[in-house]
Write a protein that holds these residues in place. Structure first.
Motif, PDB file in Angstrom:
ATOM      1  N   LEU A 131       0.867  -1.175   0.000  1.00  0.00           N
ATOM      2  CA  LEU A 131       0.000   0.000   0.000  1.00  0.00           C
ATOM      3  C   LEU A 131       0.904   1.225   0.000  1.00  0.00           C
ATOM      4  O   LEU A 131       1.741   1.375   0.880  1.00  0.00           O
ATOM      5  CB  LEU A 131      -0.912   0.005   1.230  1.00  0.00           C
ATOM      6  N   LEU A 132       0.701   2.088  -0.985  1.00  0.00           N
ATOM      7  CA  LEU A 132       1.594   3.222  -1.183  1.00  0.00           C
ATOM      8  C   LEU A 132       0.794   4.510  -1.184  1.00  0.00           C
ATOM      9  O   LEU A 132      -0.230   4.613  -1.866  1.00  0.00           O
ATOM     10  CB  LEU A 132       2.310   3.030  -2.529  1.00  0.00           C
ATOM     11  N   GLY A 133       1.247   5.514  -0.420  1.00  0.00           N
ATOM     12  CA  GLY A 133       0.534   6.791  -0.372  1.00  0.00           C
ATOM     13  C   GLY A 133       1.402   7.890   0.206  1.00  0.00           C
ATOM     14  O   GLY A 133       2.560   7.667   0.564  1.00  0.00           O
ATOM     15  N   ALA A 134       0.825   9.068   0.297  1.00  0.00           N
ATOM     16  CA  ALA A 134       1.534  10.218   0.859  1.00  0.00           C
ATOM     17  C   ALA A 134       1.700  10.036   2.366  1.00  0.00           C
ATOM     18  O   ALA A 134       0.946   9.273   2.991  1.00  0.00           O
ATOM     19  CB  ALA A 134       0.750  11.494   0.560  1.00  0.00           C
ATOM     20  N   ASP A 151      -2.186  -8.697   5.557  1.00  0.00           N
ATOM     21  CA  ASP A 151      -0.722  -8.819   5.533  1.00  0.00           C
ATOM     22  C   ASP A 151      -0.042  -7.830   4.601  1.00  0.00           C
ATOM     23  O   ASP A 151       1.138  -7.998   4.289  1.00  0.00           O
ATOM     24  CB  ASP A 151      -0.326 -10.246   5.130  1.00  0.00           C
ATOM     25  N   ALA A 152      -0.735  -6.827   4.132  1.00  0.00           N
ATOM     26  CA  ALA A 152      -0.142  -5.876   3.190  1.00  0.00           C
ATOM     27  C   ALA A 152       0.874  -4.980   3.875  1.00  0.00           C
ATOM     28  O   ALA A 152       0.672  -4.537   5.008  1.00  0.00           O
ATOM     29  CB  ALA A 152      -1.236  -5.029   2.547  1.00  0.00           C
ATOM     30  N   ALA A 153       1.975  -4.707   3.167  1.00  0.00           N
ATOM     31  CA  ALA A 153       2.991  -3.769   3.674  1.00  0.00           C
ATOM     32  C   ALA A 153       2.561  -2.349   3.328  1.00  0.00           C
ATOM     33  O   ALA A 153       1.808  -2.130   2.373  1.00  0.00           O
ATOM     34  CB  ALA A 153       4.338  -4.091   3.051  1.00  0.00           C
ATOM     35  N   THR A 154       3.036  -1.379   4.111  1.00  0.00           N
ATOM     36  CA  THR A 154       2.687   0.026   3.899  1.00  0.00           C
ATOM     37  C   THR A 154       3.952   0.838   3.674  1.00  0.00           C
ATOM     38  O   THR A 154       4.948   0.634   4.367  1.00  0.00           O
ATOM     39  CB  THR A 154       1.922   0.580   5.117  1.00  0.00           C
ATOM     40  N   LYS A 155       3.880   1.770   2.713  1.00  0.00           N
ATOM     41  CA  LYS A 155       5.033   2.608   2.398  1.00  0.00           C
ATOM     42  C   LYS A 155       4.528   3.977   1.961  1.00  0.00           C
ATOM     43  O   LYS A 155       3.439   4.102   1.415  1.00  0.00           O
ATOM     44  CB  LYS A 155       5.841   1.943   1.268  1.00  0.00           C
ATOM     45  N   GLY A 169       1.068  -8.099  -4.838  1.00  0.00           N
ATOM     46  CA  GLY A 169       2.303  -8.875  -4.790  1.00  0.00           C
ATOM     47  C   GLY A 169       2.105 -10.319  -5.179  1.00  0.00           C
ATOM     48  O   GLY A 169       0.988 -10.798  -5.384  1.00  0.00           O
ATOM     49  N   THR A 170       3.206 -11.057  -5.251  1.00  0.00           N
ATOM     50  CA  THR A 170       3.184 -12.438  -5.749  1.00  0.00           C
ATOM     51  C   THR A 170       2.445 -13.408  -4.820  1.00  0.00           C
ATOM     52  O   THR A 170       1.973 -14.444  -5.269  1.00  0.00           O
ATOM     53  CB  THR A 170       4.629 -12.942  -5.949  1.00  0.00           C
ATOM     54  N   LYS A 171       2.320 -13.086  -3.522  1.00  0.00           N
ATOM     55  CA  LYS A 171       1.630 -13.990  -2.592  1.00  0.00           C
ATOM     56  C   LYS A 171       0.147 -13.671  -2.447  1.00  0.00           C
ATOM     57  O   LYS A 171      -0.543 -14.281  -1.626  1.00  0.00           O
ATOM     58  CB  LYS A 171       2.302 -13.929  -1.219  1.00  0.00           C
TER      59      LYS A 171
END
Length: 198
Positions: A131-134, A151-155, A169-171
């Motif tokens: 998950l990508l955002g400001a 289980d999603a990563a955040t950035k 993602g691949t999983k």
């Protein structure tokens, strides 16, 4: 008195002094105090080694301590309809971004761009999703979208807009069930209890 019992001269028989009762009373009192102190000390030692005093004080603190109160009002998070999600596929599987976007739309999210991930992320997301955002989205839109994928990563990145990206993602296999997502969202809005001062 006469005869052999007659007292003559200036010497008198030595008589014993009367006993002072105050000394006896003082000695008895001192004995009682000493015994009392010894008994009290024994009880204190028993409490120390058995933890009786700690249990009592913990019970007293629990009784005197008011129930935990929220430190702040419930957190207000944006509704899914107010969140624009761009869905990108970073896996070799075709059509995954479209299917994910359709599912998010059913769950009330607004869908932005749909397509393959950029070269920076294509086949480089090993987990279920990113998950990508400001930076401003960290306490708002990103956690709300995160309830759909446990289980999603955040950035964060340097974007200025309010839209956020879901990079699959691949999983990735499936989104969380609607019930699990709703439970996770409810947990996010609950205020944290105030730290206990008791």
């Amino acid at each position: 008195m006469g005869g052999k019992y007659r007292i003559t001269g200036d010497k008198y028989p030595r008589m014993r002094r009367p006993r002072r009762r105050s000394k006896l009373v003082l000695a008895a009192t001192a004995s009682v105090v000493a015994l009392g102190l010894a008994g009290w000390g024994t009880l204190q030692l028993i409490d120390v080694f058995t933890g009786g005093d700690k249990q009592a004080s913990a019970a007293d603190r629990t009784a005197d301590c008011p129930s935990a109160r929220p430190s702040a009002p419930a957190k207000v998070l944006p509704k899914p309809a107010k969140i624009t999600v761009n869905v990108y596929n970073a896996t070799p599987r075709g059509g995954l971004a479209k299917a994910a976007a359709d599912e998010l739309k059913k769950r009330g999210f607004t869908i932005g761009k749909v397509g393959n991930a950029t070269a920076a992320y294509d086949k480089k997301v090993p987990g279920t999703a990113l998950l990508l955002g400001a930076p401003a989205a960290v306490n708002g839109t990103l956690p709300v979208l995160g309830t759909q994928l446990a289980d999603a990563a955040t950035k964060t990145d340097a974007r200025k807009g309010a839209d956020i990206d879901l990079i699959i993602g691949t999983k990735f296999k499936a989104f969380s069930t609607p019930q699990a997502a709703a439970t996770a969202l409810t947990a996010l809005t609950k205020p944290a209890p105030a730290p206990s001062s008791c």
